[in-house]
Scaffold this active site. Structure first.
Site, PDB file in Angstrom:
ATOM      1  N   HIS A 196      -8.540 -32.682 -56.789  1.00  0.00           N
ATOM      2  CA  HIS A 196      -8.917 -32.515 -55.377  1.00  0.00           C
ATOM      3  C   HIS A 196      -8.438 -33.775 -54.643  1.00  0.00           C
ATOM      4  CE1 HIS A 196     -11.771 -32.546 -51.945  1.00  0.00           C
ATOM      5  NE2 HIS A 196     -11.981 -31.263 -52.179  1.00  0.00           N
ATOM      6  N   ASP A 224     -14.357 -36.412 -62.172  1.00  0.00           N
ATOM      7  CA  ASP A 224     -14.834 -35.765 -60.952  1.00  0.00           C
ATOM      8  C   ASP A 224     -15.555 -34.488 -61.398  1.00  0.00           C
ATOM      9  OD1 ASP A 224     -15.170 -34.154 -58.752  1.00  0.00           O
ATOM     10  OD2 ASP A 224     -13.160 -34.448 -57.943  1.00  0.00           O
ATOM     11  N   GLN A 238     -17.270 -29.772 -59.527  1.00  0.00           N
ATOM     12  CA  GLN A 238     -17.280 -28.330 -59.820  1.00  0.00           C
ATOM     13  C   GLN A 238     -17.810 -28.028 -61.216  1.00  0.00           C
ATOM     14  OE1 GLN A 238     -16.778 -26.132 -57.583  1.00  0.00           O
ATOM     15  NE2 GLN A 238     -15.836 -27.380 -55.989  1.00  0.00           N
ATOM     16  N   LYS A 292     -23.195 -28.873 -53.659  1.00  0.00           N
ATOM     17  CA  LYS A 292     -22.592 -27.830 -54.511  1.00  0.00           C
ATOM     18  C   LYS A 292     -23.543 -27.468 -55.652  1.00  0.00           C
ATOM     19  CE  LYS A 292     -17.953 -29.710 -53.674  1.00  0.00           C
ATOM     20  NZ  LYS A 292     -17.345 -28.821 -52.708  1.00  0.00           N
ATOM     21  N   CYS A 332      -7.977 -28.247 -50.557  1.00  0.00           N
ATOM     22  CA  CYS A 332      -7.901 -29.711 -50.693  1.00  0.00           C
ATOM     23  C   CYS A 332      -7.218 -30.100 -52.000  1.00  0.00           C
ATOM     24  CB  CYS A 332      -9.281 -30.366 -50.609  1.00  0.00           C
ATOM     25  SG  CYS A 332     -10.040 -30.180 -49.011  1.00  0.00           S
TER      26      CYS A 332
HETATM   27  C1  LIG Z   1     -13.357 -31.085 -57.503  1.00  0.00           C
HETATM   28  C2  LIG Z   1     -13.863 -31.636 -56.197  1.00  0.00           C
HETATM   29  N1  LIG Z   1     -13.866 -32.961 -56.023  1.00  0.00           N
HETATM   30  C3  LIG Z   1     -14.321 -33.511 -54.892  1.00  0.00           C
HETATM   31  C4  LIG Z   1     -14.794 -32.745 -53.861  1.00  0.00           C
HETATM   32  C5  LIG Z   1     -15.311 -33.414 -52.617  1.00  0.00           C
HETATM   33  O1  LIG Z   1     -16.669 -33.198 -52.498  1.00  0.00           O
HETATM   34  P1  LIG Z   1     -17.474 -33.726 -51.213  1.00  0.00           P
HETATM   35  O2  LIG Z   1     -16.729 -33.193 -50.020  1.00  0.00           O
HETATM   36  O3  LIG Z   1     -18.828 -33.136 -51.363  1.00  0.00           O
HETATM   37  O4  LIG Z   1     -17.455 -35.210 -51.268  1.00  0.00           O
HETATM   38  C6  LIG Z   1     -14.789 -31.359 -53.987  1.00  0.00           C
HETATM   39  C7  LIG Z   1     -15.236 -30.488 -52.881  1.00  0.00           C
HETATM   40  O5  LIG Z   1     -14.831 -29.370 -52.753  1.00  0.00           O
HETATM   41  C8  LIG Z   1     -14.321 -30.801 -55.198  1.00  0.00           C
HETATM   42  O6  LIG Z   1     -14.303 -29.480 -55.374  1.00  0.00           O
END
Ligand SMILES: Cc1ncc(COP(=O)(O)O)c(C=O)c1O
Length: 419
Positions: free
Chosen positions: A136, A213, A216, A239, A377
Protein backbone atom coordinates in the site's frame (compact mmCIF):
# COMPACT_ATOMS: atom_id res chain seq x y z
CA UNK A 1 -2.30 -18.11 17.58
CA UNK A 2 -2.87 -16.88 21.11
CA UNK A 3 -5.70 -18.18 23.24
CA UNK A 4 -7.60 -14.92 23.36
CA UNK A 5 -7.74 -14.56 19.59
CA UNK A 6 -8.77 -18.15 19.08
CA UNK A 7 -11.61 -17.43 21.46
CA UNK A 8 -10.24 -19.81 24.07
CA UNK A 9 -9.78 -17.39 26.91
CA UNK A 10 -10.34 -13.83 28.05
CA UNK A 11 -13.81 -12.84 26.87
CA UNK A 12 -16.55 -15.48 26.94
CA UNK A 13 -16.59 -17.44 23.69
CA UNK A 14 -19.64 -17.08 21.46
CA UNK A 15 -20.68 -19.63 18.91
CA UNK A 16 -20.43 -18.26 15.36
CA UNK A 17 -24.06 -17.20 14.99
CA UNK A 18 -24.23 -14.99 11.90
CA UNK A 19 -27.76 -13.69 12.52
CA UNK A 20 -26.83 -12.66 16.04
CA UNK A 21 -23.59 -11.09 14.85
CA UNK A 22 -25.38 -9.11 12.13
CA UNK A 23 -27.89 -7.84 14.67
CA UNK A 24 -24.95 -6.23 16.52
CA UNK A 25 -24.28 -3.91 13.55
CA UNK A 26 -26.96 -1.20 13.35
CA UNK A 27 -25.49 0.27 10.16
CA UNK A 28 -26.10 -2.96 8.26
CA UNK A 29 -29.84 -2.77 8.89
CA UNK A 30 -30.44 0.07 6.44
CA UNK A 31 -31.39 0.35 2.79
CA UNK A 32 -29.39 2.16 0.10
CA UNK A 33 -31.27 3.24 -3.06
CA UNK A 34 -34.23 1.25 -1.74
CA UNK A 35 -32.24 -2.00 -1.55
CA UNK A 36 -30.83 -3.74 1.53
CA UNK A 37 -27.27 -2.53 2.09
CA UNK A 38 -24.66 -5.12 1.08
CA UNK A 39 -21.46 -3.71 2.54
CA UNK A 40 -18.44 -5.20 0.79
CA UNK A 41 -15.90 -2.42 1.32
CA UNK A 42 -14.49 -3.75 4.56
CA UNK A 43 -10.86 -3.50 3.46
CA UNK A 44 -11.33 0.27 3.29
CA UNK A 45 -13.11 0.48 6.63
CA UNK A 46 -15.17 -2.01 8.60
CA UNK A 47 -18.33 -1.29 10.60
CA UNK A 48 -18.71 -0.90 14.34
CA UNK A 49 -20.82 -3.24 16.47
CA UNK A 50 -23.17 -1.93 19.14
CA UNK A 51 -20.94 -3.00 22.08
CA UNK A 52 -18.14 -0.77 20.72
CA UNK A 53 -20.57 2.11 20.14
CA UNK A 54 -21.92 1.60 23.67
CA UNK A 55 -18.40 1.62 25.10
CA UNK A 56 -17.67 4.96 23.40
CA UNK A 57 -20.92 6.41 24.73
CA UNK A 58 -20.15 5.17 28.26
CA UNK A 59 -16.68 6.70 28.14
CA UNK A 60 -17.95 10.03 26.85
CA UNK A 61 -20.89 10.20 29.21
CA UNK A 62 -19.23 9.05 32.44
CA UNK A 63 -15.44 8.70 32.20
CA UNK A 64 -13.87 11.39 30.05
CA UNK A 65 -10.98 13.51 31.30
CA UNK A 66 -7.42 14.04 30.16
CA UNK A 67 -5.05 11.24 31.08
CA UNK A 68 -1.69 10.76 32.82
CA UNK A 69 -1.75 14.25 34.33
CA UNK A 70 -4.68 14.86 36.63
CA UNK A 71 -4.89 13.94 40.30
CA UNK A 72 -8.68 14.00 40.25
CA UNK A 73 -10.90 10.93 40.10
CA UNK A 74 -12.05 11.23 36.50
CA UNK A 75 -8.52 11.68 35.22
CA UNK A 76 -7.38 8.60 37.14
CA UNK A 77 -10.35 6.65 35.76
CA UNK A 78 -9.73 7.72 32.15
CA UNK A 79 -6.02 6.89 32.54
CA UNK A 80 -6.84 3.44 33.90
CA UNK A 81 -9.26 2.77 31.03
CA UNK A 82 -6.77 3.98 28.41
CA UNK A 83 -4.00 1.81 29.84
CA UNK A 84 -6.42 -1.12 30.15
CA UNK A 85 -7.04 -0.74 26.40
CA UNK A 86 -3.29 -1.00 25.83
CA UNK A 87 -3.27 -4.27 27.79
CA UNK A 88 -6.17 -5.59 25.69
CA UNK A 89 -4.17 -4.82 22.54
CA UNK A 90 -1.15 -6.52 24.06
CA UNK A 91 -3.26 -9.63 24.57
CA UNK A 92 -4.74 -9.35 21.07
CA UNK A 93 -1.25 -9.40 19.51
CA UNK A 94 0.33 -11.60 22.16
CA UNK A 95 3.01 -8.95 22.64
CA UNK A 96 5.46 -9.75 25.42
CA UNK A 97 4.87 -6.43 27.18
CA UNK A 98 2.20 -3.71 27.18
CA UNK A 99 4.88 -1.01 26.68
CA UNK A 100 5.52 -2.51 23.24
CA UNK A 101 2.06 -1.30 22.15
CA UNK A 102 2.03 2.32 20.99
CA UNK A 103 -1.23 4.04 20.15
CA UNK A 104 -1.02 5.99 16.89
CA UNK A 105 -3.64 7.47 14.58
CA UNK A 106 -3.50 4.43 12.28
CA UNK A 107 -1.30 2.28 10.07
CA UNK A 108 -0.02 5.28 8.13
CA UNK A 109 1.18 7.04 11.25
CA UNK A 110 2.64 3.82 12.67
CA UNK A 111 4.81 3.35 9.57
CA UNK A 112 5.81 7.01 9.54
CA UNK A 113 6.78 6.65 13.19
CA UNK A 114 9.17 3.81 12.33
CA UNK A 115 10.54 5.74 9.35
CA UNK A 116 11.26 8.82 11.50
CA UNK A 117 12.18 7.08 14.74
CA UNK A 118 14.24 4.18 13.41
CA UNK A 119 14.94 5.02 9.78
CA UNK A 120 16.31 8.51 10.26
CA UNK A 121 18.61 7.24 12.97
CA UNK A 122 19.96 4.13 11.27
CA UNK A 123 19.62 4.52 7.48
CA UNK A 124 22.45 6.23 5.56
CA UNK A 125 23.47 6.97 1.95
CA UNK A 126 23.58 3.83 -0.24
CA UNK A 127 21.83 1.72 2.39
CA UNK A 128 18.97 -0.38 1.08
CA UNK A 129 15.32 -0.76 2.11
CA UNK A 130 13.43 -3.81 0.85
CA UNK A 131 9.73 -3.41 0.04
CA UNK A 132 7.40 -5.60 -2.02
CA UNK A 133 5.32 -5.07 -5.16
CA UNK A 134 2.19 -5.60 -3.04
CA UNK A 135 2.64 -2.62 -0.71
CA UNK A 136 0.00 0.00 0.00
CA UNK A 137 1.27 3.56 -0.56
CA UNK A 138 1.45 3.89 3.24
CA UNK A 139 4.37 1.44 3.20
CA UNK A 140 6.07 2.98 0.17
CA UNK A 141 5.93 6.76 0.39
CA UNK A 142 7.47 7.19 3.89
CA UNK A 143 10.43 5.02 2.82
CA UNK A 144 10.80 7.01 -0.39
CA UNK A 145 10.89 10.19 1.66
CA UNK A 146 13.64 8.63 3.78
CA UNK A 147 15.52 7.51 0.67
CA UNK A 148 15.34 11.03 -0.77
CA UNK A 149 16.60 12.52 2.46
CA UNK A 150 19.45 10.07 3.03
CA UNK A 151 20.43 8.80 -0.41
CA UNK A 152 19.32 5.26 0.48
CA UNK A 153 17.84 2.97 -2.18
CA UNK A 154 14.56 1.06 -2.36
CA UNK A 155 14.73 -2.54 -3.58
CA UNK A 156 11.48 -4.24 -4.53
CA UNK A 157 10.51 -7.91 -4.18
CA UNK A 158 8.91 -8.95 -7.49
CA UNK A 159 5.58 -10.75 -7.74
CA UNK A 160 4.15 -13.57 -9.84
CA UNK A 161 1.00 -12.94 -11.90
CA UNK A 162 -0.98 -14.80 -9.23
CA UNK A 163 -0.20 -12.10 -6.66
CA UNK A 164 2.39 -14.22 -4.80
CA UNK A 165 5.81 -12.81 -3.98
CA UNK A 166 8.93 -14.33 -5.59
CA UNK A 167 10.68 -15.56 -2.47
CA UNK A 168 13.85 -16.62 -4.31
CA UNK A 169 14.25 -13.08 -5.57
CA UNK A 170 13.55 -11.78 -2.05
CA UNK A 171 16.43 -13.77 -0.59
CA UNK A 172 18.76 -12.48 -3.30
CA UNK A 173 18.00 -8.84 -2.48
CA UNK A 174 19.87 -8.98 0.84
CA UNK A 175 23.40 -7.65 1.09
CA UNK A 176 25.57 -5.85 3.62
CA UNK A 177 23.72 -2.56 2.92
CA UNK A 178 20.21 -3.88 3.64
CA UNK A 179 18.82 -2.00 6.65
CA UNK A 180 15.12 -2.83 6.92
CA UNK A 181 12.33 -4.83 5.24
CA UNK A 182 8.77 -3.49 4.94
CA UNK A 183 6.16 -6.05 3.93
CA UNK A 184 2.41 -6.19 4.00
CA UNK A 185 0.97 -9.22 5.79
CA UNK A 186 -2.10 -9.25 3.51
CA UNK A 187 -2.43 -7.33 0.25
CA UNK A 188 -5.30 -4.84 0.42
CA UNK A 189 -5.74 -4.94 -3.35
CA UNK A 190 -5.51 -8.70 -4.05
CA UNK A 191 -5.92 -10.41 -0.70
CA UNK A 192 -2.66 -12.41 -1.00
CA UNK A 193 -1.43 -13.56 2.41
CA UNK A 194 2.32 -13.19 2.39
CA UNK A 195 4.48 -15.79 4.18
CA UNK A 196 5.76 -13.15 6.56
CA UNK A 197 7.03 -15.57 9.21
CA UNK A 198 9.53 -17.11 6.77
CA UNK A 199 10.37 -13.70 5.31
CA UNK A 200 11.14 -12.41 8.80
CA UNK A 201 13.39 -15.41 9.50
CA UNK A 202 15.26 -14.74 6.24
CA UNK A 203 15.72 -11.06 7.13
CA UNK A 204 16.89 -11.92 10.64
CA UNK A 205 19.45 -14.35 9.24
CA UNK A 206 20.94 -11.23 7.61
CA UNK A 207 20.58 -9.19 10.81
CA UNK A 208 17.83 -7.03 9.26
CA UNK A 209 14.66 -5.97 11.14
CA UNK A 210 11.20 -6.28 9.57
CA UNK A 211 8.18 -4.00 9.71
CA UNK A 212 4.93 -5.80 8.88
CA UNK A 213 1.97 -3.77 7.65
CA UNK A 214 -0.84 -5.71 9.29
CA UNK A 215 -3.73 -3.40 8.34
CA UNK A 216 -5.46 -6.12 6.32
CA UNK A 217 -4.39 -9.08 8.44
CA UNK A 218 -5.58 -8.34 11.98
CA UNK A 219 -9.29 -8.18 11.05
CA UNK A 220 -9.16 -11.59 9.41
CA UNK A 221 -6.82 -13.96 11.22
CA UNK A 222 -5.10 -14.49 14.55
CA UNK A 223 -1.78 -12.62 14.68
CA UNK A 224 0.88 -13.45 17.24
CA UNK A 225 3.78 -11.02 17.06
CA UNK A 226 6.02 -13.21 19.21
CA UNK A 227 5.42 -16.22 16.99
CA UNK A 228 6.06 -14.13 13.85
CA UNK A 229 9.09 -12.60 15.58
CA UNK A 230 8.43 -9.35 13.67
CA UNK A 231 10.23 -6.23 14.85
CA UNK A 232 7.36 -3.86 14.10
CA UNK A 233 3.69 -4.53 13.33
CA UNK A 234 1.30 -1.74 12.25
CA UNK A 235 -2.49 -1.60 11.93
CA UNK A 236 -5.56 0.65 12.09
CA UNK A 237 -8.57 0.51 14.41
CA UNK A 238 -11.16 1.42 11.80
CA UNK A 239 -10.52 -1.76 9.79
CA UNK A 240 -10.95 -3.78 12.98
CA UNK A 241 -14.48 -2.72 13.94
CA UNK A 242 -13.04 0.11 16.01
CA UNK A 243 -13.08 3.89 15.64
CA UNK A 244 -11.17 5.99 13.12
CA UNK A 245 -8.21 8.04 14.32
CA UNK A 246 -6.66 5.19 16.29
CA UNK A 247 -4.15 2.52 15.38
CA UNK A 248 -1.28 0.58 16.83
CA UNK A 249 2.41 0.26 16.33
CA UNK A 250 3.81 -2.83 17.99
CA UNK A 251 7.58 -2.72 18.33
CA UNK A 252 10.07 -4.87 20.19
CA UNK A 253 11.00 -2.99 23.35
CA UNK A 254 14.74 -3.10 22.60
CA UNK A 255 14.18 -1.36 19.25
CA UNK A 256 11.66 1.18 20.54
CA UNK A 257 14.06 2.14 23.31
CA UNK A 258 16.85 3.17 20.95
CA UNK A 259 14.54 5.02 18.55
CA UNK A 260 14.15 8.78 18.28
CA UNK A 261 10.75 10.16 19.28
CA UNK A 262 8.57 10.99 16.27
CA UNK A 263 6.71 13.96 17.74
CA UNK A 264 7.67 16.27 20.59
CA UNK A 265 5.33 17.72 23.19
CA UNK A 266 3.56 16.98 26.44
CA UNK A 267 3.47 13.51 27.97
CA UNK A 268 6.47 12.22 26.02
CA UNK A 269 8.92 13.88 28.41
CA UNK A 270 10.29 13.31 31.91
CA UNK A 271 11.73 16.80 32.24
CA UNK A 272 12.10 19.89 30.06
CA UNK A 273 14.36 22.90 30.36
CA UNK A 274 15.39 25.31 27.64
CA UNK A 275 18.76 23.55 27.63
CA UNK A 276 17.64 19.94 27.51
CA UNK A 277 14.67 17.57 27.44
CA UNK A 278 14.71 14.08 28.93
CA UNK A 279 12.28 11.80 27.14
CA UNK A 280 9.75 9.59 28.84
CA UNK A 281 10.00 5.78 28.77
CA UNK A 282 8.27 3.75 26.05
CA UNK A 283 5.45 3.71 25.09
CA UNK A 284 4.90 7.32 26.27
CA UNK A 285 7.98 8.56 24.39
CA UNK A 286 5.94 8.02 21.22
CA UNK A 287 2.60 9.38 22.41
CA UNK A 288 3.12 13.16 22.50
CA UNK A 289 0.16 15.35 23.39
CA UNK A 290 -3.35 14.27 24.30
CA UNK A 291 -3.97 10.96 22.55
CA UNK A 292 -7.30 9.82 21.08
CA UNK A 293 -8.38 8.48 24.48
CA UNK A 294 -11.95 7.52 23.56
CA UNK A 295 -10.81 5.88 20.33
CA UNK A 296 -8.19 3.79 22.13
CA UNK A 297 -10.80 2.61 24.64
CA UNK A 298 -13.16 1.89 21.73
CA UNK A 299 -10.45 -0.16 20.03
CA UNK A 300 -10.02 -2.11 23.26
CA UNK A 301 -13.75 -2.88 23.15
CA UNK A 302 -13.44 -3.90 19.49
CA UNK A 303 -10.73 -6.47 20.19
CA UNK A 304 -12.80 -7.78 23.10
CA UNK A 305 -15.72 -8.18 20.70
CA UNK A 306 -13.62 -9.98 18.07
CA UNK A 307 -11.96 -12.10 20.73
CA UNK A 308 -15.36 -13.26 21.98
CA UNK A 309 -16.26 -14.49 18.49
CA UNK A 310 -12.73 -15.80 17.93
CA UNK A 311 -10.41 -14.85 15.06
CA UNK A 312 -10.13 -18.50 14.05
CA UNK A 313 -13.93 -18.74 13.62
CA UNK A 314 -13.88 -15.43 11.74
CA UNK A 315 -11.17 -16.73 9.40
CA UNK A 316 -13.19 -19.90 8.73
CA UNK A 317 -16.38 -18.01 7.88
CA UNK A 318 -14.60 -15.49 5.68
CA UNK A 319 -12.82 -18.29 3.85
CA UNK A 320 -16.21 -19.76 3.02
CA UNK A 321 -17.39 -16.37 1.70
CA UNK A 322 -14.25 -15.99 -0.40
CA UNK A 323 -14.49 -19.49 -1.83
CA UNK A 324 -18.14 -19.02 -2.73
CA UNK A 325 -17.48 -15.64 -4.39
CA UNK A 326 -14.40 -16.94 -6.23
CA UNK A 327 -16.31 -19.93 -7.55
CA UNK A 328 -19.39 -17.99 -8.71
CA UNK A 329 -17.64 -14.94 -10.14
CA UNK A 330 -14.79 -17.03 -11.55
CA UNK A 331 -17.17 -18.98 -13.76
CA UNK A 332 -19.12 -15.95 -15.04
CA UNK A 333 -18.12 -15.28 -18.67
CA UNK A 334 -16.57 -11.83 -19.06
CA UNK A 335 -15.24 -11.73 -15.48
CA UNK A 336 -11.52 -11.86 -14.82
CA UNK A 337 -10.34 -12.43 -11.26
CA UNK A 338 -7.23 -10.46 -10.36
CA UNK A 339 -5.06 -12.11 -7.71
CA UNK A 340 -5.28 -15.86 -7.43
CA UNK A 341 -2.69 -16.57 -4.75
CA UNK A 342 -3.04 -19.94 -2.98
CA UNK A 343 -3.38 -18.24 0.38
CA UNK A 344 -5.80 -15.36 0.40
CA UNK A 345 -7.78 -13.32 2.89
CA UNK A 346 -11.32 -12.19 2.13
CA UNK A 347 -10.58 -9.81 -0.74
CA UNK A 348 -11.73 -10.40 -4.31
CA UNK A 349 -10.50 -8.07 -7.05
CA UNK A 350 -11.90 -8.44 -10.53
CA UNK A 351 -12.44 -6.84 -13.93
CA UNK A 352 -15.45 -7.01 -16.24
CA UNK A 353 -14.71 -7.17 -19.95
CA UNK A 354 -15.51 -3.87 -21.65
CA UNK A 355 -16.68 -2.07 -18.48
CA UNK A 356 -14.58 0.40 -16.51
CA UNK A 357 -14.34 -0.55 -12.80
CA UNK A 358 -15.79 2.83 -11.78
CA UNK A 359 -18.93 2.12 -13.85
CA UNK A 360 -19.21 -1.29 -12.19
CA UNK A 361 -18.95 0.33 -8.75
CA UNK A 362 -21.53 3.00 -9.57
CA UNK A 363 -24.06 0.51 -10.94
CA UNK A 364 -23.54 -1.89 -8.04
CA UNK A 365 -24.19 1.01 -5.66
CA UNK A 366 -27.60 1.49 -7.29
CA UNK A 367 -28.30 -2.10 -6.14
CA UNK A 368 -27.26 -1.21 -2.59
CA UNK A 369 -23.92 -3.01 -2.98
CA UNK A 370 -20.85 -1.12 -1.71
CA UNK A 371 -17.56 -2.16 -3.33
CA UNK A 372 -14.33 -0.25 -3.90
CA UNK A 373 -13.04 0.62 -7.35
CA UNK A 374 -9.73 2.21 -8.26
CA UNK A 375 -6.04 1.57 -7.66
CA UNK A 376 -6.58 0.82 -3.96
CA UNK A 377 -3.60 3.00 -2.99
CA UNK A 378 -1.33 0.43 -4.64
CA UNK A 379 -0.33 2.10 -7.90
CA UNK A 380 2.99 0.23 -8.31
CA UNK A 381 1.02 -3.03 -8.03
CA UNK A 382 -1.50 -1.84 -10.64
CA UNK A 383 1.41 -0.91 -12.93
CA UNK A 384 2.84 -4.42 -12.46
CA UNK A 385 -0.58 -5.88 -13.36
CA UNK A 386 -0.94 -3.44 -16.28
CA UNK A 387 -4.33 -2.37 -14.94
CA UNK A 388 -5.54 1.15 -14.17
CA UNK A 389 -7.98 -0.09 -11.53
CA UNK A 390 -9.98 -3.08 -10.34
CA UNK A 391 -13.32 -3.68 -8.66
CA UNK A 392 -12.69 -4.94 -5.14
CA UNK A 393 -15.20 -6.76 -2.97
CA UNK A 394 -13.80 -7.20 0.53
CA UNK A 395 -15.64 -9.30 3.08
CA UNK A 396 -15.96 -9.21 6.84
CA UNK A 397 -17.20 -11.86 9.26
CA UNK A 398 -20.65 -10.20 9.32
CA UNK A 399 -21.19 -10.76 5.60
CA UNK A 400 -23.35 -13.67 4.46
CA UNK A 401 -23.35 -16.11 1.56
CA UNK A 402 -26.61 -14.45 0.47
CA UNK A 403 -24.70 -11.16 0.16
CA UNK A 404 -22.13 -12.87 -2.06
CA UNK A 405 -25.04 -14.07 -4.21
CA UNK A 406 -26.35 -10.48 -4.34
CA UNK A 407 -22.92 -9.33 -5.56
CA UNK A 408 -22.91 -11.95 -8.30
CA UNK A 409 -26.46 -11.01 -9.36
CA UNK A 410 -25.39 -7.35 -9.34
CA UNK A 411 -22.41 -8.10 -11.58
CA UNK A 412 -24.68 -9.95 -14.01
CA UNK A 413 -27.03 -7.01 -14.18
CA UNK A 414 -24.08 -4.65 -14.86
CA UNK A 415 -23.05 -6.95 -17.71
CA UNK A 416 -26.60 -6.77 -19.10
CA UNK A 417 -26.52 -2.96 -19.09
CA UNK A 418 -23.30 -3.02 -21.12
CA UNK A 419 -24.20 -5.93 -23.43
C1 LIG B 1 -2.37 -2.69 3.66
C2 LIG B 1 -2.71 -1.29 4.11
N1 LIG B 1 -1.75 -0.55 4.66
C3 LIG B 1 -1.99 0.69 5.10
C4 LIG B 1 -3.23 1.26 4.99
C5 LIG B 1 -3.45 2.65 5.51
O1 LIG B 1 -4.32 2.62 6.59
P1 LIG B 1 -4.80 3.97 7.29
O2 LIG B 1 -5.35 4.83 6.18
O3 LIG B 1 -5.85 3.53 8.25
O4 LIG B 1 -3.61 4.58 7.94
C6 LIG B 1 -4.26 0.53 4.40
C7 LIG B 1 -5.60 1.13 4.20
O5 LIG B 1 -6.33 0.76 3.33
C8 LIG B 1 -3.98 -0.78 3.96
O6 LIG B 1 -4.94 -1.52 3.40
Amino acid sequence: MNARQAGLGGAAVRAFDLERIRADFPILQQQVHGKPLVYLDNAASSQMPQPVIDRLVRYQTTQHANIHRGVHTLSALATAEYEAARHKLQGFLNAAEAREVIFTSGTTESINLVMHGWGRKFVRRDDEIILTTLEHHANIVPWQMLAEETGAKIRVVPMLDTGELCLDAYEKLFNARTRIVGVTHVSNALGSINPVKGMIATAHAHGVPVLVDGAQAVPHMPVDVQDLDCDFYAFSGHKLCGPTGIGVLYGKAALLEVMQPFKGGGDMILSVSFERTVYNAIPHKFEAGTPPIAAAIGLGAAVDYLGAIGLAAIARHEHELLQHATELLGRLPGVRLVGTARHKAAVLSFMLDGVHPHDVGTLLDKEGIAVRTGHHCAQPLMTRLKLPATVRASFAFYNSLAEVDALVAGVRSVQKVFS
